[in-house]
Scaffold this active site. Structure first.
Site, PDB file in Angstrom:
ATOM      1  N   GLN A  51       0.811  -1.225   0.000  1.00  9.88           N
ATOM      2  CA  GLN A  51       0.000   0.000   0.000  1.00  9.88           C
ATOM      3  C   GLN A  51       0.842   1.272   0.000  1.00  9.88           C
ATOM      4  O   GLN A  51       0.334   2.343  -0.326  1.00  9.88           O
ATOM      5  CB  GLN A  51      -0.933   0.010   1.221  1.00  9.88           C
ATOM      6  N   CYS A  92     -10.679  -0.446   3.720  1.00 12.44           N
ATOM      7  CA  CYS A  92      -9.258  -0.473   3.353  1.00 12.44           C
ATOM      8  C   CYS A  92      -8.774   0.953   3.164  1.00 12.44           C
ATOM      9  O   CYS A  92      -9.459   1.758   2.536  1.00 12.44           O
ATOM     10  CB  CYS A  92      -9.078  -1.266   2.049  1.00 12.44           C
ATOM     11  N   LEU A  93      -7.594   1.239   3.681  1.00  8.79           N
ATOM     12  CA  LEU A  93      -7.028   2.586   3.530  1.00  8.79           C
ATOM     13  C   LEU A  93      -6.773   2.914   2.061  1.00  8.79           C
ATOM     14  O   LEU A  93      -6.698   4.076   1.700  1.00  8.79           O
ATOM     15  CB  LEU A  93      -5.720   2.704   4.335  1.00  8.79           C
ATOM     16  N   HIS A 134      -6.612  -9.968   5.330  1.00  7.08           N
ATOM     17  CA  HIS A 134      -6.735  -8.786   4.452  1.00  7.08           C
ATOM     18  C   HIS A 134      -5.337  -8.287   4.047  1.00  7.08           C
ATOM     19  O   HIS A 134      -5.093  -7.987   2.881  1.00  7.08           O
ATOM     20  CB  HIS A 134      -7.527  -7.715   5.212  1.00  7.08           C
ATOM     21  N   GLU A 135      -4.418  -8.243   5.010  1.00 11.93           N
ATOM     22  CA  GLU A 135      -3.062  -7.751   4.718  1.00 11.93           C
ATOM     23  C   GLU A 135      -2.276  -8.760   3.867  1.00 11.93           C
ATOM     24  O   GLU A 135      -1.517  -8.359   2.973  1.00 11.93           O
ATOM     25  CB  GLU A 135      -2.294  -7.466   6.017  1.00 11.93           C
ATOM     26  N   HIS A 138      -3.092  -8.269   0.358  1.00 11.51           N
ATOM     27  CA  HIS A 138      -2.371  -7.133  -0.256  1.00 11.51           C
ATOM     28  C   HIS A 138      -1.013  -7.587  -0.796  1.00 11.51           C
ATOM     29  O   HIS A 138      -0.600  -7.169  -1.878  1.00 11.51           O
ATOM     30  CB  HIS A 138      -2.154  -6.010   0.759  1.00 11.51           C
TER      31      HIS A 138
HETATM   32  O1  GNR Z   1      -8.065  -0.068   8.866  1.00 13.60           O
HETATM   33  C1  GNR Z   1      -8.526  -1.097   8.351  1.00 13.60           C
HETATM   34  N1  GNR Z   1      -9.669  -1.623   8.851  1.00 13.60           N
HETATM   35  C2  GNR Z   1     -10.174  -2.846   8.477  1.00 13.60           C
HETATM   36  C3  GNR Z   1     -11.471  -3.160   8.854  1.00 13.60           C
HETATM   37  C4  GNR Z   1     -12.029  -4.368   8.519  1.00 13.60           C
HETATM   38  C5  GNR Z   1     -11.291  -5.281   7.812  1.00 13.60           C
HETATM   39  C6  GNR Z   1      -9.990  -4.995   7.415  1.00 13.60           C
HETATM   40  C7  GNR Z   1      -9.441  -3.782   7.759  1.00 13.60           C
HETATM   41  S1  GNR Z   1      -7.810  -3.426   7.299  1.00 13.60           S
HETATM   42  C8  GNR Z   1      -7.862  -1.697   7.181  1.00 13.60           C
HETATM   43  C9  GNR Z   1      -6.483  -1.109   6.934  1.00 13.60           C
HETATM   44  C10 GNR Z   1      -5.982  -1.568   5.591  1.00 13.60           C
HETATM   45  O2  GNR Z   1      -6.386  -1.162   4.538  1.00 13.60           O
HETATM   46  N2  GNR Z   1      -5.086  -2.499   5.589  1.00 13.60           N
HETATM   47  O3  GNR Z   1      -4.639  -3.005   4.424  1.00 13.60           O
HETATM   48 NI    NI Z   2      -6.230  -2.739   3.001  1.00 13.16          NI
END
Ligand code: GNR
Ligand code: NI
Length: 175
Positions: A51, A92-93, A134-135, A138
């Site tokens: 990211q 996701c950010l 989730h990470e 990425h």
């Molecule tokens: O901040 C984040 N919150 C979140 C909420 C629910 C499921 C996954 C996340 S990860 C995210 C930060 C982010 O984008 N990490 O890649």
């Molecule tokens: Ni994310």
């Protein structure tokens, strides 16, 4: 303290596959510090190096309320995932303002190096399990919106590209 720019979807660089970290050294620890600064500033619970346009297998996480439980995963490997699945809303950010449901294994075990280069195995459930998965996505070049329908993905792309164009126009008018 240094804040790093976060790539936003749709950006082709979010789909690059991260390479293994070769050495847990001072360069890597400086990057880890900058990634935590960036994650805390953005109020995220996790951040993958992808990211911030660094295509190495590095993840920082803090799912604690107090924002004082840092977790660093280097070269993470999934060693086990439960058959039980849970569906939860994700954000996701790199996909600002979008939240939608994703189904994933409820619990996982992951082997990874920490910031000292020590190998550890982490058992996770609930929010931590979601965040780790989730990470790790990425690092494989996968963004959570890819689990949604093509219709939703298209709408999200259009919305974020429009927001980006408007932000660029406002910057141009100000300068
Ligand atoms: O901040 C984040 N919150 C979140 C909420 C629910 C499921 C996954 C996340 S990860 C995210 C930060 C982010 O984008 N990490 O890649
Ligand atoms: Ni994310």
């Amino acid at each position: 303290m240094a804040l790093l720019p976060i790539l936003t979807y749709p950006d082709a660089r979010l789909h690059k596959v991260a390479q293994p970290v070769r050495a847990v050294d001072a360069r890597l620890r400086a990057l880890i510090d900058d990634m935590f600064d960036t994650m805390y500033e953005a109020k995220g619970i996790g951040l993958a190096a992808t990211q911030v346009d660094v295509h190495e297998q590095l993840i920082v996480i803090d799912v604690s309320e107090q924002r004082d439980e840092r977790l660093v995963l280097i070269n993470p490997e999934l060693v086990w995932a439960s058959d039980e699945r849970v569906k939860g809303d994700e954000g996701c950010l790199s996909v600002p303002g979008i939240y939608d449901g994703v189904e994933r294994p409820a619990a996982v075990r992951v082997r990874a190096l920490d910031e000292h280069g020590q190998s550890r195995e982490i058992a996770a459930e609930d929010l931590l399990a979601v965040c780790i998965q989730h990470e790790m996505d990425h690092l494989k070049g996968k963004v959570f919106v890819e689990y949604l329908s093509p219709l939703k993905q298209g709408r999200i792309k259009t919305k974020l590209l429009k927001a980006e164009r408007e932000a660029a126009r406002e910057t141009a008018e100000r300068d």
